[in-house]
Design a protein around this motif. Structure first.
Motif, PDB file in Angstrom:
ATOM      1  N   TRP A 181       3.421   0.791 -10.736  1.00 38.72           N
ATOM      2  CA  TRP A 181       2.863  -0.539 -10.926  1.00 38.72           C
ATOM      3  C   TRP A 181       3.160  -1.142 -12.292  1.00 38.72           C
ATOM      4  CZ3 TRP A 181       1.413  -3.526  -7.080  1.00 38.72           C
ATOM      5  CH2 TRP A 181       1.136  -2.923  -5.855  1.00 38.72           C
TER       6      TRP A 181
ATOM      7  N   GLY B  66      -7.861   0.659 -10.055  1.00 39.37           N
ATOM      8  CA  GLY B  66      -6.582   1.187  -9.599  1.00 39.37           C
ATOM      9  C   GLY B  66      -5.870   0.269  -8.628  1.00 39.37           C
ATOM     10  N   PRO B  67      -4.701   0.708  -8.112  1.00 35.09           N
ATOM     11  CA  PRO B  67      -3.925  -0.113  -7.182  1.00 35.09           C
ATOM     12  C   PRO B  67      -4.695  -0.526  -5.927  1.00 35.09           C
ATOM     13  CG  PRO B  67      -2.576   1.681  -8.021  1.00 35.09           C
ATOM     14  CD  PRO B  67      -3.972   1.948  -8.496  1.00 35.09           C
ATOM     15  N   ALA B  68      -5.566   0.340  -5.431  1.00 40.54           N
ATOM     16  CA  ALA B  68      -6.334  -0.027  -4.240  1.00 40.54           C
ATOM     17  C   ALA B  68      -7.233  -1.223  -4.529  1.00 40.54           C
ATOM     18  CB  ALA B  68      -7.153   1.163  -3.754  1.00 40.54           C
TER      19      ALA B  68
ATOM     20  N   PRO C 111       4.297   3.811  -4.860  1.00 43.35           N
ATOM     21  CA  PRO C 111       3.892   4.978  -5.653  1.00 43.35           C
ATOM     22  C   PRO C 111       2.909   4.550  -6.742  1.00 43.35           C
ATOM     23  CG  PRO C 111       6.290   4.837  -5.443  1.00 43.35           C
ATOM     24  CD  PRO C 111       5.746   3.544  -4.935  1.00 43.35           C
ATOM     25  N   PRO C 112       1.843   5.281  -6.953  1.00 44.36           N
ATOM     26  CA  PRO C 112       0.834   4.875  -7.941  1.00 44.36           C
ATOM     27  C   PRO C 112       1.401   4.654  -9.335  1.00 44.36           C
ATOM     28  CG  PRO C 112      -0.005   6.638  -6.557  1.00 44.36           C
ATOM     29  CD  PRO C 112       1.429   6.488  -6.213  1.00 44.36           C
ATOM     30  N   ALA C 113       2.439   5.390  -9.693  1.00 45.06           N
ATOM     31  CA  ALA C 113       2.981   5.293 -11.051  1.00 45.06           C
ATOM     32  C   ALA C 113       3.932   4.116 -11.234  1.00 45.06           C
ATOM     33  CB  ALA C 113       3.698   6.588 -11.407  1.00 45.06           C
TER      34      ALA C 113
ATOM     35  N   ARG D 177      -8.643  -3.044 -13.924  1.00 43.20           N
ATOM     36  CA  ARG D 177      -7.657  -1.963 -13.879  1.00 43.20           C
ATOM     37  C   ARG D 177      -8.292  -0.607 -13.596  1.00 43.20           C
ATOM     38  NH1 ARG D 177      -2.256  -2.507 -15.450  1.00 43.20           N
ATOM     39  NH2 ARG D 177      -1.689  -4.647 -15.998  1.00 43.20           N
TER      40      ARG D 177
ATOM     41  N   ARG E 230       0.824  -1.226   0.000  1.00 42.13           N
ATOM     42  CA  ARG E 230       0.000   0.000   0.000  1.00 42.13           C
ATOM     43  C   ARG E 230       0.849   1.264   0.000  1.00 42.13           C
ATOM     44  NH1 ARG E 230      -3.822  -3.063   4.032  1.00 42.13           N
ATOM     45  NH2 ARG E 230      -5.469  -3.764   2.582  1.00 42.13           N
ATOM     46  N   GLU E 231       2.140   1.130   0.273  1.00 40.25           N
ATOM     47  CA  GLU E 231       3.047   2.280   0.251  1.00 40.25           C
ATOM     48  C   GLU E 231       3.623   2.543  -1.140  1.00 40.25           C
ATOM     49  OE1 GLU E 231       3.445   4.197   2.945  1.00 40.25           O
ATOM     50  OE2 GLU E 231       1.980   2.866   3.907  1.00 40.25           O
TER      51      GLU E 231
ATOM     52  N   TRP F 217       1.875  -5.041 -11.527  1.00 39.59           N
ATOM     53  CA  TRP F 217       0.427  -5.305 -11.528  1.00 39.59           C
ATOM     54  C   TRP F 217       0.166  -6.778 -11.815  1.00 39.59           C
ATOM     55  CZ3 TRP F 217      -3.805  -1.808 -10.983  1.00 39.59           C
ATOM     56  CH2 TRP F 217      -5.064  -2.380 -11.220  1.00 39.59           C
TER      57      TRP F 217
END
Length: 223
Positions: A38, A101-103, A34-36, A98, A31-32, A50
């Motif tokens: 993956w 998102g990551p969450a 960075p969104p970019a 997708r 969860r830490e 991902w």
């Protein structure tokens, strides 16, 4: 399936609580990210981060459903359809949306882990089910799920720029259960990475071919 009451686990046994802890610790680290990040490659794997979480989710799901039938198959996997979304990608039955998102991706991982935790917790120890490395029991599937979680989180941490060091006791228990021939001279976590072909140890070169041994510690009672 009738679920029987059992005695407590041996001190060195791998339990559903161990699996739950491994998954929750992995989630806390991931969860830490960075969104970019993956789309980055996951460590030494050929998959991006991902895809690697989808693969890990699929592993946990596959182990859970293998224990699901009243009479689990001993000669093959429960026949879900596993397919890759791209050439060279992991062949999964589980794919995350997708657009979530990551969450959402990590929620898929948590849900898949919870399925295996529940199956390990409620399946009698005498139950046996197929795995490509040999017929195993609920403890064996828990241990396999933990190793998948530990080492793929290692791969992900490398790709995502995170730090990941799981607890030594957890590593020791899965080494005892799945890797009886692993060297006892190194710390447990590096030894797990060595046993799964990811690092070298002193006097032990990096493995190019490896497997675990999921066979139960004892035969089915009364067999």
């Amino acid at each position: 399936m009738s679920r029987s009451v059992e005695t407590g686990p041996l001190p060195s046994s791998v339990t559903a609580d161990d699996l739950d802890r491994a998954v929750q610790l992995a989630l806390a680290v991931l969860r830490e990210a960075p969104p970019a990040a993956w789309d980055n490659k996951a460590g030494s794997l050929e998959w991006d981060c991902w895809e690697t979480v989808e693969h890990l989710s699929d592993d946990l799901f596959a182990y859970a459903v293998q224990l699901g039938p009243r009479k689990p198959p001993l000669d093959g996997a429960v026949p879900f359809l596993w397919e890759s979304r791209r050439p060279g990608g992991p062949a999964n039955a589980v794919h995350a949306d997708r657009t979530a998102g990551p969450a959402g991706l990590l929620q898929v991982l948590e849900a898949s882990g919870a399925l295996l935790v529940a199956m390990v917790r409620t399946t009698p120890s005498q139950v046996r089910a197929h795995h490509i490395c040999g017929v195993s029991d609920p403890e064996g599937f828990a241990a396999m799920g933990i190793v998948e979680t530990l080492v793929h989180t290692h791969d992900l941490a490398e790709g995502l720029g995170l730090v990941w060091t799981p607890p030594a006791g957890l590593c020791s228990r899965v080494l005892t259960r799945l890797f009886p021939d692993a060297p006892a001279t190194a710390d447990p976590w590096p030894t797990v990475l060595w046993a799964t072909g990811r690092v070298a140890l002193p006097d032990h070169p990096r493995l190019t071919d490896w497997r675990w041994y999921g066979s139960p510690r004892s035969p089915v009672p009364g067999a």
